[in-house]
Design a protein around this motif. Structure first.
Motif, PDB file in Angstrom:
ATOM      1  N   UNK A   1      48.636  14.340   5.546  1.00  0.00           N
ATOM      2  CA  UNK A   1      48.383  15.247   4.432  1.00  0.00           C
ATOM      3  C   UNK A   1      49.541  16.225   4.277  1.00  0.00           C
ATOM      4  N   UNK A   2      49.980  16.431   3.031  1.00  0.00           N
ATOM      5  CA  UNK A   2      50.969  17.460   2.705  1.00  0.00           C
ATOM      6  C   UNK A   2      50.345  18.387   1.669  1.00  0.00           C
ATOM      7  N   UNK A   3      50.220  19.661   2.014  1.00  0.00           N
ATOM      8  CA  UNK A   3      49.628  20.650   1.108  1.00  0.00           C
ATOM      9  C   UNK A   3      50.753  21.298   0.297  1.00  0.00           C
ATOM     10  N   UNK A   4      50.678  21.146  -1.017  1.00  0.00           N
ATOM     11  CA  UNK A   4      51.716  21.633  -1.919  1.00  0.00           C
ATOM     12  C   UNK A   4      51.108  22.662  -2.863  1.00  0.00           C
ATOM     13  N   UNK A   5      51.805  23.770  -3.054  1.00  0.00           N
ATOM     14  CA  UNK A   5      51.346  24.766  -4.006  1.00  0.00           C
ATOM     15  C   UNK A   5      52.443  25.040  -5.027  1.00  0.00           C
ATOM     16  N   UNK A   6      52.027  25.241  -6.278  1.00  0.00           N
ATOM     17  CA  UNK A   6      52.952  25.561  -7.364  1.00  0.00           C
ATOM     18  C   UNK A   6      52.192  26.376  -8.394  1.00  0.00           C
ATOM     19  N   UNK A   7      52.935  27.045  -9.281  1.00  0.00           N
ATOM     20  CA  UNK A   7      52.278  27.815 -10.338  1.00  0.00           C
ATOM     21  C   UNK A   7      51.522  26.864 -11.268  1.00  0.00           C
ATOM     22  N   UNK A   8      50.532  27.414 -11.959  1.00  0.00           N
ATOM     23  CA  UNK A   8      49.721  26.592 -12.853  1.00  0.00           C
ATOM     24  C   UNK A   8      50.577  25.872 -13.891  1.00  0.00           C
ATOM     25  N   UNK A   9      51.452  26.610 -14.563  1.00  0.00           N
ATOM     26  CA  UNK A   9      52.227  26.013 -15.650  1.00  0.00           C
ATOM     27  C   UNK A   9      53.230  25.005 -15.123  1.00  0.00           C
ATOM     28  N   UNK A  10      54.023  25.397 -14.154  1.00  0.00           N
ATOM     29  CA  UNK A  10      55.040  24.472 -13.646  1.00  0.00           C
ATOM     30  C   UNK A  10      54.391  23.271 -12.957  1.00  0.00           C
ATOM     31  N   UNK A  11      53.325  23.528 -12.224  1.00  0.00           N
ATOM     32  CA  UNK A  11      52.640  22.427 -11.558  1.00  0.00           C
ATOM     33  C   UNK A  11      52.107  21.408 -12.547  1.00  0.00           C
ATOM     34  N   UNK A  12      51.437  21.897 -13.594  1.00  0.00           N
ATOM     35  CA  UNK A  12      50.851  20.979 -14.576  1.00  0.00           C
ATOM     36  C   UNK A  12      51.922  20.217 -15.345  1.00  0.00           C
ATOM     37  N   UNK A  13      52.978  20.926 -15.733  1.00  0.00           N
ATOM     38  CA  UNK A  13      53.997  20.319 -16.599  1.00  0.00           C
ATOM     39  C   UNK A  13      55.010  19.472 -15.847  1.00  0.00           C
ATOM     40  N   UNK A  14      55.288  19.812 -14.591  1.00  0.00           N
ATOM     41  CA  UNK A  14      56.397  19.152 -13.909  1.00  0.00           C
ATOM     42  C   UNK A  14      56.036  18.506 -12.581  1.00  0.00           C
TER      43      UNK A  14
END
Length: 303
Positions: free
Chosen positions: A95-108
Motif C-alpha cells: 500500500x502507498x498512501x498518497x495525498x494531494x489537494x482536491x483540485x490538483x488530485x482530481x485534475x492531474x
C-alpha cells in the motif's frame, strides 16, 4: 514447509507455542504430529537442553525454552522483513498512501493512476484528496503532492513542476459589479480568499515596476481551491487561484482572467514529499518516479 534448516525448525517450535499443542501446530503447518515431535526432539538434542515440558493435557516452556522462543520469534520476524524488502525491490507491492489537494488530485493525479496500476498491479494506491496538510513525517501518508514554498524538514522533496496563478471572475459577476482595471479597484469587489495561512500576506501584483501585496476582503473564505473556483463560477466574487484549477473554465469562458497586466507572473513550485533514505520502500520510489515521468511527458505539471 522445509524442516531441514534452522529457520524451519524455529518456525515449527514457534508454531507449537503459539497454537498451544503439537496437533494444532501440525494442522496449521500441514504436518503430522509425529513430524512435529521429531523436529522438537532434534532441536533439544542439538542444544543439549530441554525446551518443553509436555504432558497429555498441557505444554509449558522451560527457562531455556522461553529464551529460545523469544529468539526464534525475533529471528523469524527479521527474516520475513528481509525477504519482503528484497521481494519488494524486485516487484514492488503493498500500500502507498498518497495525498494531494482536491483540485490538483482530481485534475492531474487521478488521471495518472490507471496507467500506474497497470504497470504495477501489486501496489495498492490509497488516495486522499484534501486541501488540509497531511503529516507525512508523522506517518499519515507516504507521499504528499504539495504546492508552495517548503518549510525546513527532514522529508525528501522532489520538484515535479510549477504553476502560475490568476485573478478571475465570472462574466455574470463582472456584468453586475464592473471589471476591475487596477489592483486597487479590488477594494470595491467581493474577493474570495483561502482561509488557511499562505506565504504571501495578500494578493501580489506588480504596479509601475514595483511589487505590492494587496490585502483584499470579501464575504467568503474557503480552505479548498475547488470550492473557491466554484464560488467564482457561481458569480459570488473575484478569486485568485492556481491556473491549473481553472484552465478549463478560462478556455470555455466560464471565468475571465483579470488584471493580467499587473500579474507578477510568480510561479508556485510543486513537489512530492516523502521519507527518503535507504529504508524508502520501492513502491514509494516507483510511484514518485512515475508521477515525475508523467508530468514531464505532459509538458509540465500545470500551465
Amino acid at each position: 514447509m522445509d524442516l531441514g534448516g534452522r529457520s524451519g525448525e524455529m518456525g515449527v517450535f514457534a508454531a507449537v507455542i503459539e497454537h498451544g499443542s503439537l496437533s494444532a501446530a501440525g494442522r496449521a503447518l500441514g504436518l503430522t504430529t509425529s513430524a512435529i515431535s521429531r523436529v522438537l526432539a532434534r532441536i533439544e538434542r542439538r542444544l543439549g537442553v530441554r525446551l518443553l515440558i509436555r504432558t497429555t493435557r498441557s505444554l509449558s516452556l522451560t527457562t531455556e525454552g522461553q529464551a529460545y522462543f523469544r529468539a526464534a520469534r525475533r529471528i523469524l520476524a527479521d527474516l520475513a522483513e528481509v525477504e519482503d524488502e528484497i521481494a519488494d525491490q524486485a516487484s514492488p507491492r503493498g500500500r502507498v498512501r498518497v495525498t494531494a489537494s482536491l483540485a490538483y488530485g482530481r485534475l492531474h493525479v487521478v488521471p495518472m493512476l490507471g496507467e500506474f496500476t497497470r504497470r504495477h498491479p501489486g501496489i495498492l494506491v490509497d488516495l486522499n484528496l484534501s486541501d488540509q496538510v497531511v503529516d507525512v513525517l508523522g506517518g499519515q501518508a507516504d507521499v504528499a503532492i504539495r504546492f508552495g514554498q517548503l518549510a525546513d524538514s527532514p522529508l525528501t522533496a522532489r520538484k515535479l513542476g510549477e504553476t502560475g496563478r490568476v485573478v478571475v471572475a465570472s462574466p455574470d459577476y463582472l456584468a453586475r459589479h464592473g471589471t476591475p482595471l487596477t489592483p486597487e479597484d479590488l477594494f470595491e469587489h467581493n474577493c474570495i480568499s483561502f482561509s488557511f495561512r499562505r506565504a504571501e500576506p495578500g494578493w501580489p501584483f506588480r504596479h509601475d515596476g514595483k511589487d505590492m501585496a494587496l490585502s483584499v476582503t470579501g464575504t467568503i473564505e474557503a480552505n479548498s481551491g475547488e470550492a473557491i473556483a466554484q464560488l467564482a463560477r457561481e458569480g459570488v466574487g473575484v478569486a485568485r487561484i492556481g491556473t491549473f484549477a481553472v484552465q478549463d473554465d478560462l478556455a470555455s469562458g466560464r471565468l475571465v482572467p483579470l488584471l493580467e497586466e499587473f500579474n507578477p507572473q510568480d510561479r508556485e513550485p510543486l513537489h512530492a514529499l516523502f521519507v527518503g533514505g535507504s529504508t524508502m520502500p520501492a513502491r514509494v520510489r516507483v510511484l514518485v518516479d512515475f508521477i515525475a515521468e508523467r508530468i514531464v511527458r505532459d509538458r509540465g505539471a500545470t500551465p
